[in-house]
Design a protein around this motif. Structure first.
Motif, PDB file in Angstrom:
ATOM      1  N   GLN A  71      36.697  45.106  45.186  1.00  0.00           N
ATOM      2  CA  GLN A  71      37.919  44.476  44.695  1.00  0.00           C
ATOM      3  C   GLN A  71      38.014  44.689  43.196  1.00  0.00           C
ATOM      4  O   GLN A  71      37.119  44.278  42.454  1.00  0.00           O
ATOM      5  N   ASP A  86      46.542  41.604  39.436  1.00  0.00           N
ATOM      6  CA  ASP A  86      46.655  42.524  40.577  1.00  0.00           C
ATOM      7  C   ASP A  86      45.263  42.699  41.166  1.00  0.00           C
ATOM      8  O   ASP A  86      44.300  42.952  40.425  1.00  0.00           O
ATOM      9  N   VAL A  88      43.246  44.985  43.912  1.00  0.00           N
ATOM     10  CA  VAL A  88      43.249  46.157  44.784  1.00  0.00           C
ATOM     11  C   VAL A  88      41.933  46.148  45.552  1.00  0.00           C
ATOM     12  O   VAL A  88      40.855  46.119  44.957  1.00  0.00           O
ATOM     13  N   THR A  89      42.035  46.136  46.873  1.00  0.00           N
ATOM     14  CA  THR A  89      40.865  46.046  47.741  1.00  0.00           C
ATOM     15  C   THR A  89      40.710  47.327  48.545  1.00  0.00           C
ATOM     16  O   THR A  89      41.686  47.846  49.096  1.00  0.00           O
ATOM     17  N   SER A 101      44.249  47.471  50.364  1.00  0.00           N
ATOM     18  CA  SER A 101      45.425  46.620  50.204  1.00  0.00           C
ATOM     19  C   SER A 101      45.553  46.213  48.743  1.00  0.00           C
ATOM     20  O   SER A 101      44.594  46.240  47.992  1.00  0.00           O
ATOM     21  N   THR A 102      46.772  45.851  48.357  1.00  0.00           N
ATOM     22  CA  THR A 102      47.048  45.383  47.010  1.00  0.00           C
ATOM     23  C   THR A 102      47.791  44.067  47.112  1.00  0.00           C
ATOM     24  O   THR A 102      48.682  43.911  47.937  1.00  0.00           O
ATOM     25  N   LYS A 104      49.067  40.392  44.579  1.00  0.00           N
ATOM     26  CA  LYS A 104      49.149  39.728  43.295  1.00  0.00           C
ATOM     27  C   LYS A 104      48.658  38.297  43.450  1.00  0.00           C
ATOM     28  O   LYS A 104      48.955  37.641  44.442  1.00  0.00           O
TER      29      LYS A 104
END
Length: 196
Positions: A71, A86, A88-89, A101-102, A104
């Protein structure tokens, strides 16, 4: 739901547990109007947009690695009332990369009554201990606080230990969880990029 979606869901739940534990056990100052300050807002608000951290989580069953999850959290904006991050995984399951996936995340300056209540309820059936450690990461000696929470539900024990450091964006530098059946997770801070 296929296996990849189950894994991502499980990893997201673990991420929420780690962050929730960070909020519930951090020292939370009280403002003049008796609202509890959000330690994650206070922490992230010290940094400039573009600052990021990357955490790597490995899930194992009786010592055999099942999956890993990375992450990357990047600070997008800071205002007087909230910060926006943000996340981002990306994940690897049985050696195969999965679609990432992204999302917020917004942390408000003050905890809501509901967030405060969740932090208090999270320790009702738990034994909590705390302490201090010095960790060396990225050639830096970090003064960290740790919190160990042991929860027993229906004879099943779960142990979670978190290390947090005030001068690291997002607070979390390390986390481990031991669950029934030999399932364990280990989360480690693997990258820090602080914008000047």
């Amino acid at each position: 739901m296929n296996q990849a979606h189950k894994l991502l869901t499980t990893l997201l739940i673990l991420f929420v547990i780690v962050i929730g534990s960070t909020i519930s056990h951090a020292q939370v100052p009280i403002s003049q109007n008796l609202k509890k300050s959000n330690p994650l807002y206070t922490n992230w608000a010290k940094f400039k947009p573009g600052t990021s951290v990357t955490l790597l989580t490995k899930v194992s069953n009786q010592g055999r690695e099942l999956s890993s999850n990375q992450q990357r959290m990047t600070l997008q904006s800071v205002s007087e009332s909230e910060v926006e991050i943000d996340v981002v995984t990306s994940a690897v399951l049985a050696g195969k990369p999965m679609t990432g996936s992204t999302m917020k995340i917004r942390y408000s300056k003050f905890l809501t009554d509901q967030e405060s209540a969740v932090g208090e309820e999270s320790t009702i059936n738990s034994k909590v201990s705390t302490g201090k450690d010095k960790l060396n990461l990225f050639n830096m000696d970090l003064a960290c606080q740790w919190t160990k929470t042991v929860t027993e539900v229906s004879g099943t024990s779960t142990t979670i230990k978190n290390w947090t450091c005030d001068n690291i964006p997002g607070l979390t530098v390390k986390s481990s969880a031991e669950m029934a059946g030999g399932i364990s997770t280990e989360t480690t801070l693997v990258e820090v990029d602080i914008q000047k």
